[in-house]
Design a protein around this motif. Structure first.
Motif, PDB file in Angstrom:
ATOM      1  N   LEU B 120       0.837  -1.197   0.000  1.00 32.74           N
ATOM      2  CA  LEU B 120       0.000   0.000   0.000  1.00 32.74           C
ATOM      3  C   LEU B 120       0.876   1.253   0.000  1.00 32.74           C
ATOM      4  O   LEU B 120       0.674   2.169  -0.803  1.00 32.74           O
ATOM      5  N   VAL B 121       1.882   1.286   0.863  1.00 33.37           N
ATOM      6  CA  VAL B 121       2.779   2.443   0.928  1.00 33.37           C
ATOM      7  C   VAL B 121       3.560   2.569  -0.382  1.00 33.37           C
ATOM      8  O   VAL B 121       3.770   3.665  -0.893  1.00 33.37           O
ATOM      9  N   HIS B 122       3.934   1.423  -0.931  1.00 34.59           N
ATOM     10  CA  HIS B 122       4.727   1.365  -2.149  1.00 34.59           C
ATOM     11  C   HIS B 122       4.071   2.109  -3.318  1.00 34.59           C
ATOM     12  O   HIS B 122       4.753   2.731  -4.128  1.00 34.59           O
ATOM     13  N   VAL B 123       2.738   2.071  -3.428  1.00 35.12           N
ATOM     14  CA  VAL B 123       2.075   2.708  -4.581  1.00 35.12           C
ATOM     15  C   VAL B 123       1.761   4.190  -4.344  1.00 35.12           C
ATOM     16  O   VAL B 123       1.152   4.828  -5.172  1.00 35.12           O
ATOM     17  N   ARG B 124       2.198   4.724  -3.229  1.00 41.32           N
ATOM     18  CA  ARG B 124       2.041   6.151  -2.907  1.00 41.32           C
ATOM     19  C   ARG B 124       0.594   6.633  -2.982  1.00 41.32           C
ATOM     20  O   ARG B 124       0.248   7.481  -3.804  1.00 41.32           O
ATOM     21  N   PRO B 125      -0.252   6.112  -2.124  1.00 39.40           N
ATOM     22  CA  PRO B 125      -1.662   6.505  -2.180  1.00 39.40           C
ATOM     23  C   PRO B 125      -1.932   7.796  -1.396  1.00 39.40           C
ATOM     24  O   PRO B 125      -2.592   7.782  -0.363  1.00 39.40           O
ATOM     25  N   TRP B 126      -1.388   8.875  -1.902  1.00 39.51           N
ATOM     26  CA  TRP B 126      -1.681  10.181  -1.329  1.00 39.51           C
ATOM     27  C   TRP B 126      -1.516  11.197  -2.439  1.00 39.51           C
ATOM     28  O   TRP B 126      -0.966  10.896  -3.500  1.00 39.51           O
ATOM     29  N   ILE B 127      -1.980  12.423  -2.202  1.00 41.88           N
ATOM     30  CA  ILE B 127      -1.908  13.432  -3.251  1.00 41.88           C
ATOM     31  C   ILE B 127      -0.475  13.941  -3.366  1.00 41.88           C
ATOM     32  O   ILE B 127       0.112  14.391  -2.393  1.00 41.88           O
ATOM     33  N   ALA B 184      -4.159   3.299  -5.753  1.00 41.31           N
ATOM     34  CA  ALA B 184      -3.239   4.086  -6.575  1.00 41.31           C
ATOM     35  C   ALA B 184      -4.022   4.782  -7.689  1.00 41.31           C
ATOM     36  O   ALA B 184      -3.846   5.974  -7.952  1.00 41.31           O
ATOM     37  N   GLN B 185      -4.926   4.037  -8.300  1.00 45.01           N
ATOM     38  CA  GLN B 185      -5.731   4.575  -9.388  1.00 45.01           C
ATOM     39  C   GLN B 185      -6.664   5.676  -8.879  1.00 45.01           C
ATOM     40  O   GLN B 185      -6.927   6.646  -9.569  1.00 45.01           O
ATOM     41  N   ARG B 186      -7.117   5.520  -7.652  1.00 47.82           N
ATOM     42  CA  ARG B 186      -7.957   6.553  -7.042  1.00 47.82           C
ATOM     43  C   ARG B 186      -7.213   7.897  -7.049  1.00 47.82           C
ATOM     44  O   ARG B 186      -7.803   8.942  -7.331  1.00 47.82           O
ATOM     45  N   TYR B 187      -5.899   7.870  -6.764  1.00 47.07           N
ATOM     46  CA  TYR B 187      -5.122   9.120  -6.769  1.00 47.07           C
ATOM     47  C   TYR B 187      -4.744   9.529  -8.178  1.00 47.07           C
ATOM     48  O   TYR B 187      -4.676  10.724  -8.488  1.00 47.07           O
ATOM     49  N   ASN B 188      -4.502   8.555  -9.058  1.00 48.50           N
ATOM     50  CA  ASN B 188      -4.207   8.891 -10.452  1.00 48.50           C
ATOM     51  C   ASN B 188      -5.361   9.674 -11.077  1.00 48.50           C
ATOM     52  O   ASN B 188      -5.146  10.524 -11.932  1.00 48.50           O
ATOM     53  N   LEU B 189      -6.572   9.366 -10.664  1.00 50.97           N
ATOM     54  CA  LEU B 189      -7.751   9.988 -11.276  1.00 50.97           C
ATOM     55  C   LEU B 189      -8.178  11.264 -10.549  1.00 50.97           C
ATOM     56  O   LEU B 189      -9.131  11.915 -10.952  1.00 50.97           O
ATOM     57  N   ASP B 190      -7.471  11.591  -9.487  1.00 48.97           N
ATOM     58  CA  ASP B 190      -7.851  12.767  -8.694  1.00 48.97           C
ATOM     59  C   ASP B 190      -7.310  14.036  -9.373  1.00 48.97           C
ATOM     60  O   ASP B 190      -6.108  14.138  -9.634  1.00 48.97           O
ATOM     61  N   GLY B 201       4.991   4.578 -13.001  1.00 47.90           N
ATOM     62  CA  GLY B 201       6.283   3.906 -13.074  1.00 47.90           C
ATOM     63  C   GLY B 201       6.325   2.712 -12.136  1.00 47.90           C
ATOM     64  O   GLY B 201       6.945   1.689 -12.435  1.00 47.90           O
ATOM     65  N   ILE B 202       5.644   2.821 -11.012  1.00 52.30           N
ATOM     66  CA  ILE B 202       5.614   1.722 -10.039  1.00 52.30           C
ATOM     67  C   ILE B 202       4.584   0.670 -10.458  1.00 52.30           C
ATOM     68  O   ILE B 202       4.809  -0.525 -10.339  1.00 52.30           O
ATOM     69  N   LEU B 203       3.458   1.169 -10.989  1.00 52.21           N
ATOM     70  CA  LEU B 203       2.340   0.263 -11.298  1.00 52.21           C
ATOM     71  C   LEU B 203       2.555  -0.517 -12.588  1.00 52.21           C
ATOM     72  O   LEU B 203       2.161  -1.671 -12.703  1.00 52.21           O
ATOM     73  N   SER B 204       3.171   0.146 -13.574  1.00 56.31           N
ATOM     74  CA  SER B 204       3.232  -0.466 -14.899  1.00 56.31           C
ATOM     75  C   SER B 204       4.424  -1.408 -14.995  1.00 56.31           C
ATOM     76  O   SER B 204       5.311  -1.247 -15.808  1.00 56.31           O
ATOM     77  N   THR B 205       4.430  -2.404 -14.142  1.00 51.25           N
ATOM     78  CA  THR B 205       5.518  -3.373 -14.081  1.00 51.25           C
ATOM     79  C   THR B 205       4.908  -4.765 -14.075  1.00 51.25           C
ATOM     80  O   THR B 205       3.688  -4.917 -13.997  1.00 51.25           O
ATOM     81  N   HIS B 206       5.787  -5.757 -14.107  1.00 49.97           N
ATOM     82  CA  HIS B 206       5.258  -7.111 -14.095  1.00 49.97           C
ATOM     83  C   HIS B 206       4.585  -7.447 -12.766  1.00 49.97           C
ATOM     84  O   HIS B 206       3.592  -8.172 -12.732  1.00 49.97           O
TER      85      HIS B 206
END
Ligand code: SF4
Ligand code: FES
Lengths: 127, 254
Positions: B120-127, B184-190, B201-206
């Motif tokens: 959770l921390v890894h995907v940076r879920p904050w603004i 993560a997507q919740r913040y991407n769309l904010d 960069g973190i999400l688009s990996t294997h």
């Protein structure tokens, strides 16, 4: 603390309908890939001249190849239909601020399929 | 004599997963036969066992109303919030209760959550802002339409049902997983966020979105209607389009 990790059972994909449909969908890719290989071979034969092509066409009439084509068709249908069912998850369209309902997205996919099929049929049957 | 006392008491059988690390190296199942009440949920039954039969049974719960997300367990093999799963939907058959699948078991029905917390921390879920505005500049404003784009992804209660339902996570524990990607997507769309590229960069990996092969079970089991499968597919689409743009318009660099 000694935490206990449960191993994933070999038959995990038989424990739930969705898992089963999913694994079958993944397996259908093998047949679809095989069909792509077939198309490439067909092109090579065509490039090798009319005789080679005619011989290959005769080979295509054999029951084994017929069976392969039927199986590939079934796999492609299964693959497409199960994907279309999932399409609303990937595609969220908004028209005038409102989300387009999932059923419409699915219908649009089928419509696109129909149009492409008609175009292909027209190209093939025209001659 | 009161009428209800003459009625022979109906019972229901619970088969409960037990794991007590200090006394056993392998888990076992313990069977409890307890009174059946039509209005009881599975959590009520567990609380009955804990209060009146066996105080050593360990499990987590808090709110009893589907809000805190701590009471998730496998009920007959399906991940469920036990505070919203009624006994009457299983009665008179026995109910098998196990800790959420795909997670290590700390004790009985309590799982170890460390892996998810790290992801959770890894995907940076904050603004994320390229540059923070000074306080005097006021709040970052957002229209209801802009809120609407990500709102359902923000409803996650971290119950972990989606991880328990995901066979990919079971087979590849490195997979970032449904809830973390949805957040993560919740913040991407904010509209207030500017960290999309960093997060992608973190999400688009294997181990990120591309590990997902769209089984869709995460969305089916989610009690908060987050639709994590949708979040992952949308992130895939965004990532693929971003890649295409970089290939087609290399000088664009946007
Ligand atoms: S996405 Fe849904 S199922 Fe997954 S943790 Fe959040 S609320 Fe639970
Ligand atoms: S106890 Fe809080 S969600 Fe069930």
């Amino acid at each position: 603390m000694r935490a206990y990790s449960r191993p994933t059972e070999f038959n995990w994909w038989l424990t739930n309908r969705t898992y089963f449909f999913f694994v079958v969908r993944e397996l259908t890719s093998v047949l679809i890939a095989a069909y792509m290989v077939f198309l490439l071979v067909l092109l090579r034969r065509l490039a090798a001249g009319p005789e080679a092509y005619a011989a290959y066409l005769r080979f295509l009439g054999s029951p084994g190849m017929l069976l392969f084509h039927l199986a590939a068709l079934a796999a492609a249908l299964y693959h497409s239909i199960t994907w279309f069912r999932l399409a609303p998850m990937a595609i969220t369209l908004r028209v005038r601020g409102r989300r387009v309902p999932g059923a419409t997205v699915v219908a649009a996919n089928y419509a696109a399929w129909l149009v492409v099929s008609l175009v292909v049929a027209w190209i093939v049957l025209r001659s | 004599m009161m009428a209800e006392q003459t009625v022979a008491e109906r019972t229901i059988t619970l088969e409960v997963f037990r794991y007590r690390p200090e006394q056993e190296s392998e888990p076992t199942f313990q069977t409890y036969e307890i009174p059946y009440r039509e209005d009881w949920v599975v959590l009520d039954a567990l609380n009955y066992i804990k209060d009146s039969v066996d105080g050593s049974l360990t499990y987590r719960w808090s709110c009893r109303m589907g809000v805190c997300g701590s009471c998730g367990m496998m009920v007959n093999g399906v991940p469920k919030l036990t505070c919203s799963t009624f006994l009457k939907d299983y009665y008179p058959h026995p109910i098998r209760i196990e800790p959420l699948a795909n997670f290590p078991v700390a004790r009985d029905l309590a799982i170890v959550l460390d892996d998810f917390m790290a992801k959770l921390v890894h995907v940076r879920p904050w603004i994320i802002r390229r540059q923070e505005e000074p306080l005097e500049a006021g709040e970052y404003r957002q229209t209801p339409e802009e809120l609407d784009r990500y709102k359902h992804f923000s409803m996650c209660i971290n119950c972990m049902l989606c991880y328990a339902a995901c066979p990919i996570y079971g087979l590849e524990p490195e997979f970032v997983g449904p809830a973390a990607i949805a957040l993560a997507q919740r913040y991407n769309l904010d509209s207030r966020d500017q960290g999309g590229r960093e997060r992608m960069g973190i999400l688009s990996t294997h181990e990120g979105i591309w590990a997902c092969t769209l089984v869709g079970e995460c969305t089916t089991v989610c009690p908060a209607e987050v639709d994590p499968a949708g979040a992952i597919q949308q992130a895939k689409l965004a990532s693929a389009l971003g890649w295409l743009r970089r290939v087609l318009v290399p000088w664009g660099n946007k």
